[in-house]
Design an enzyme around this catalytic site. Structure first.
Site, PDB file in Angstrom:
ATOM      1  N   CYS A 216     -36.824 -29.360  30.137  1.00 33.39           N
ATOM      2  CA  CYS A 216     -37.178 -28.291  31.069  1.00 33.39           C
ATOM      3  C   CYS A 216     -38.166 -27.311  30.440  1.00 33.39           C
ATOM      4  CB  CYS A 216     -35.925 -27.534  31.506  1.00 33.39           C
ATOM      5  SG  CYS A 216     -34.852 -28.510  32.575  1.00 33.39           S
TER       6      CYS A 216
ATOM      7  N   HIS B 219     -36.583 -22.820  34.151  1.00 34.02           N
ATOM      8  CA  HIS B 219     -35.467 -21.874  34.218  1.00 34.02           C
ATOM      9  C   HIS B 219     -35.581 -20.811  33.137  1.00 34.02           C
ATOM     10  CE1 HIS B 219     -33.219 -23.709  30.850  1.00 34.02           C
ATOM     11  NE2 HIS B 219     -33.501 -24.896  31.388  1.00 34.02           N
TER      12      HIS B 219
END
Length: 195
Positions: free
Chosen positions: A156, A127
């Site tokens: 992430c 992201h």
């Protein structure tokens, strides 16, 4: 704004191949030569260098970027971490960026933000850098050379906003894609057989 994004994209394209480590280049050649990506766009996450390299479906490099990674070293997915991530309760020792070969897809997280789900069940995604208290600090960390200082996420892979919008979302986020995450605590040939 558009001109800045085009300049940044040109830089990513020009710097991409030369920025790839030798192990990442070996993995790229292996993927291309045996068609392991199944004619899907793909990405290589080089954890030792804290880099994300994105390729189109023909295997052409379309961009590279520094990336923030999980704060905890390790190549495994901690059981149950996906459920805890949805509750904001991921412990410090669970913040690994897992290594492996993943079939990924674009989607929306629980706050309505577009992400590329690398492993949905464990809430592992690629992201953009998110606004908030740590935004400036994380921008500064992305600018650091090498991997030092880039181990700060909950697991992430986090990239600059413009790179996410212009490269990641465009190539990986509009359908299925492949994401190859290189290991940091074992040999790459142990994870990707035949390499």
């Amino acid at each position: 704004m558009l001109r800045a994004a085009v300049c940044a994209l040109s830089f990513w394209l020009a710097a991409g191949a030369s920025a790839m480590s030798l192990p990442a280049q070996d993995l790229m050649r292996w993927i291309r030569s045996n068609g392991d990506h199944g004619a899907l766009p793909f990405a290589i996450v080089d954890k030792r260098e804290a880099q994300l390299h994105v390729f189109d479906s023909s295997g052409r490099l379309v961009g590279s970027s520094p990336a923030l990674l999980g704060a905890t070293l390790g190549d495994h997915i901690v059981p149950g971490v996906g459920e805890r991530a949805q509750q904001g309760a991921v412990r410090a020792d669970e913040r690994t960026t897992p290594a492996g070969r993943f079939v990924s897809f674009g989607g929306i997280n629980n706050t309505g933000e577009h992400v590329v789900w690398v492993d949905y069940d464990s809430a592992f995604a690629i992201h953009r850098l998110r606004p908030g208290r740590a935004f400036k600090t994380r921008v500064d960390r992305l600018a650091l050379p090498g991997a030092n200082g880039k181990r700060v996420s909950e697991g992430c892979v986090v990239v600059p906003v413009a790179f996410y919008e212009e490269v990641v979302q465009r190539y990986l986020g509009s359908g299925r894609s492949m994401v190859y995450v290189m290991p940091e605590s074992s040999r790459i040939s142990e994870l990707f057989r035949g390499l």
